[in-house]
Design a protein around this motif. Structure first.
Motif, PDB file in Angstrom:
ATOM      1  N   ASP A 138      -0.619   0.985   6.492  1.00 37.27           N
ATOM      2  CA  ASP A 138      -1.950   1.256   5.944  1.00 37.27           C
ATOM      3  C   ASP A 138      -1.939   2.434   4.988  1.00 37.27           C
ATOM      4  O   ASP A 138      -2.614   2.445   3.962  1.00 37.27           O
ATOM      5  N   ILE A 139      -1.088   3.436   5.259  1.00 38.71           N
ATOM      6  CA  ILE A 139      -1.083   4.664   4.463  1.00 38.71           C
ATOM      7  C   ILE A 139      -0.339   4.525   3.137  1.00 38.71           C
ATOM      8  O   ILE A 139      -0.511   5.368   2.244  1.00 38.71           O
ATOM      9  N   TYR A 140       0.449   3.493   2.968  1.00 36.77           N
ATOM     10  CA  TYR A 140       1.251   3.370   1.748  1.00 36.77           C
ATOM     11  C   TYR A 140       0.367   3.327   0.504  1.00 36.77           C
ATOM     12  O   TYR A 140      -0.665   2.659   0.479  1.00 36.77           O
ATOM     13  N   GLY A 141       0.805   4.070  -0.512  1.00 34.10           N
ATOM     14  CA  GLY A 141       0.039   4.121  -1.753  1.00 34.10           C
ATOM     15  C   GLY A 141      -1.302   4.800  -1.595  1.00 34.10           C
ATOM     16  O   GLY A 141      -2.236   4.516  -2.342  1.00 34.10           O
ATOM     17  N   GLY A 142      -1.388   5.728  -0.637  1.00 32.74           N
ATOM     18  CA  GLY A 142      -2.683   6.372  -0.391  1.00 32.74           C
ATOM     19  C   GLY A 142      -3.724   5.361   0.068  1.00 32.74           C
ATOM     20  O   GLY A 142      -4.870   5.396  -0.360  1.00 32.74           O
ATOM     21  N   TYR A 143      -3.292   4.479   0.985  1.00 32.96           N
ATOM     22  CA  TYR A 143      -4.143   3.413   1.538  1.00 32.96           C
ATOM     23  C   TYR A 143      -4.531   2.371   0.497  1.00 32.96           C
ATOM     24  O   TYR A 143      -5.615   1.811   0.550  1.00 32.96           O
ATOM     25  N   THR A 144      -3.617   2.082  -0.442  1.00 33.98           N
ATOM     26  CA  THR A 144      -3.887   1.052  -1.454  1.00 33.98           C
ATOM     27  C   THR A 144      -2.895  -0.105  -1.436  1.00 33.98           C
ATOM     28  O   THR A 144      -3.194  -1.182  -1.950  1.00 33.98           O
ATOM     29  N   GLY A 189      10.607  -3.695   1.547  1.00 34.95           N
ATOM     30  CA  GLY A 189       9.656  -2.636   1.832  1.00 34.95           C
ATOM     31  C   GLY A 189       8.686  -2.410   0.684  1.00 34.95           C
ATOM     32  O   GLY A 189       9.104  -2.310  -0.473  1.00 34.95           O
ATOM     33  N   MET A 190       7.406  -2.307   1.002  1.00 34.89           N
ATOM     34  CA  MET A 190       6.360  -2.182  -0.011  1.00 34.89           C
ATOM     35  C   MET A 190       5.766  -0.785  -0.074  1.00 34.89           C
ATOM     36  O   MET A 190       4.639  -0.598  -0.533  1.00 34.89           O
ATOM     37  N   TRP A 191       6.525   0.199   0.335  1.00 32.04           N
ATOM     38  CA  TRP A 191       6.067   1.584   0.334  1.00 32.04           C
ATOM     39  C   TRP A 191       5.634   2.021  -1.066  1.00 32.04           C
ATOM     40  O   TRP A 191       4.611   2.683  -1.247  1.00 32.04           O
ATOM     41  N   ARG A 192       6.410   1.630  -2.078  1.00 34.03           N
ATOM     42  CA  ARG A 192       6.129   2.075  -3.440  1.00 34.03           C
ATOM     43  C   ARG A 192       5.386   1.022  -4.264  1.00 34.03           C
ATOM     44  O   ARG A 192       5.337   1.128  -5.491  1.00 34.03           O
ATOM     45  N   LEU A 193       4.809   0.047  -3.627  1.00 36.97           N
ATOM     46  CA  LEU A 193       4.149  -1.031  -4.359  1.00 36.97           C
ATOM     47  C   LEU A 193       3.087  -0.501  -5.312  1.00 36.97           C
ATOM     48  O   LEU A 193       2.953  -0.961  -6.445  1.00 36.97           O
ATOM     49  N   GLY A 194       2.334   0.498  -4.875  1.00 39.46           N
ATOM     50  CA  GLY A 194       1.276   1.056  -5.703  1.00 39.46           C
ATOM     51  C   GLY A 194       1.764   1.999  -6.784  1.00 39.46           C
ATOM     52  O   GLY A 194       0.982   2.410  -7.651  1.00 39.46           O
ATOM     53  N   ASP A 195       3.060   2.356  -6.758  1.00 38.54           N
ATOM     54  CA  ASP A 195       3.617   3.260  -7.761  1.00 38.54           C
ATOM     55  C   ASP A 195       4.029   2.531  -9.032  1.00 38.54           C
ATOM     56  O   ASP A 195       4.286   3.166 -10.056  1.00 38.54           O
ATOM     57  N   ASP A 196       4.134   1.220  -8.954  1.00 41.43           N
ATOM     58  CA  ASP A 196       4.558   0.431 -10.107  1.00 41.43           C
ATOM     59  C   ASP A 196       3.479   0.476 -11.185  1.00 41.43           C
ATOM     60  O   ASP A 196       2.283   0.462 -10.878  1.00 41.43           O
TER      61      ASP A 196
END
Length: 297
Positions: free
Chosen positions: A52-58, A18-25
């Motif tokens: 699409d919404i994950y990471g605030g659309y990022t 799951g890439m939900w937190r991909l942009g949090d890294d």
């Protein structure tokens, strides 16, 4: 690794990254994302879950940069993504309120943006992210069928739908809905008794499970006895408690596919440890009893 067959031309690895937190890294470079993907592939984890919404659309664009840098990875991956949530951030910052949009125009635009962001030509599996109380099932169903016919999407499914939401949309579609991604874990066991899993199992629809570790809450002090039990069982297989929690889901005959999200390379490297665990029926019910706080009737 075993695979869950959703359709004749689509299967997912039993464990999905799951890439939900991909942009949090702290590190979102293409090289670092590629390292995560390759660690998964080495274990037979070939399925990757986005929205699409994950990471605030990022998050989709972060994945896309890695795909552009290493295009050979694409043919080794099944890419799942979702649409239908409009939050007042990123490209939807002008929205007055968070809401759902399952109109044909929104779904089509979301898919086009996802294809661009992820640098791919086709989405393997598109999910409607949440039930929309304003969904026109005829319009939504026709839009999903059209996306499959266009070649932009291979298959479609839903997420967080109850059985009545699922059947409503399915009645307006030619293509089958091939999955429902719902919350299931030792801390969220309602799907085992409220009909959600039985409904899918009856129809041979593979469930995907989000938050299979309860968002980390499974390891809080309040679950000390459950954690001790998972640790004891894990020691028999030389794996940690998290692997036992995932194995508990894998043991179900509905062929649940847990979606595992972490940015830690060391944790990613052990995601397949759950496949080493074989739970007996009594193991399964001992975990269930501890999780629910009561023996079965």
């Amino acid at each position: 690794m075993q695979r869950a067959i959703l359709a004749p031309d689509l299967s997912l690895s039993r464990i999905v990254y799951g890439m939900w937190r991909l942009g949090d890294d702290e590190n979102t470079s293409p090289e670092h994302v590629q390292a995560k993907i390759e660690l998964c592939l080495e274990q037979g984890i070939t399925s990757f879950d986005q929205a699409d919404i994950y990471g605030g659309y990022t998050a989709e664009a972060i994945l896309g940069e890695a795909v552009r840098a290493a295009p050979h990875l694409r043919d080794k991956m099944e890419i799942v993504t979702k649409c239908g949530i409009v939050a007042p951030v990123g490209r939807h910052s002008g929205a007055r309120v968070k809401h759902y949009d399952t109109s044909a125009a929104h779904i089509t635009a979301s898919v086009d943006q996802s294809l661009t962001d992820m640098a791919i030509e086709r989405i393997d599996l598109l999910l409607i992210h949440r039930p929309d109380p304003l969904m026109n099932h005829t319009e939504t169903g026709a839009a999903l069928d059209g996306l499959i016919a266009s070649g932009k999407v291979r298959h479609v499914g839903v997420s967080n739908f109850r059985p009545h939401d699922f059947t409503l949309l399915q009645t307006a579609m030619r293509a089958p809905l091939v999955t429902n991604q719902i919350e299931i874990s030792l801390l969220e066991t309602s799907a085992f008794t409220n009909g959600d899993l039985a409904f899918l199992q009856e129809r041979a629809v593979v469930p995907m499970a989000w938050s299979p570790l309860g968002g980390g809450a499974l390891f809080k002090k309040r679950n000390k006895k459950l954690l001790k039990l998972m640790t004891r069982i894990g020691a028999q297989y030389e794996v940690d408690a998290a692997a036992v929690a995932v194995a508990w889901l894998l043991a179900h005959p509905a062929w649940i596919a847990p979606v595992m999200g972490t940015n830690s390379l060391s944790r990613i490297a052990t995601l397949s440890d759950a496949c080493k665990v074989t739970l007996s029926r009594q193991d399964w019910f001992e975990l269930y009893t501890e999780a629910t706080g009561a023996e079965v009737p």
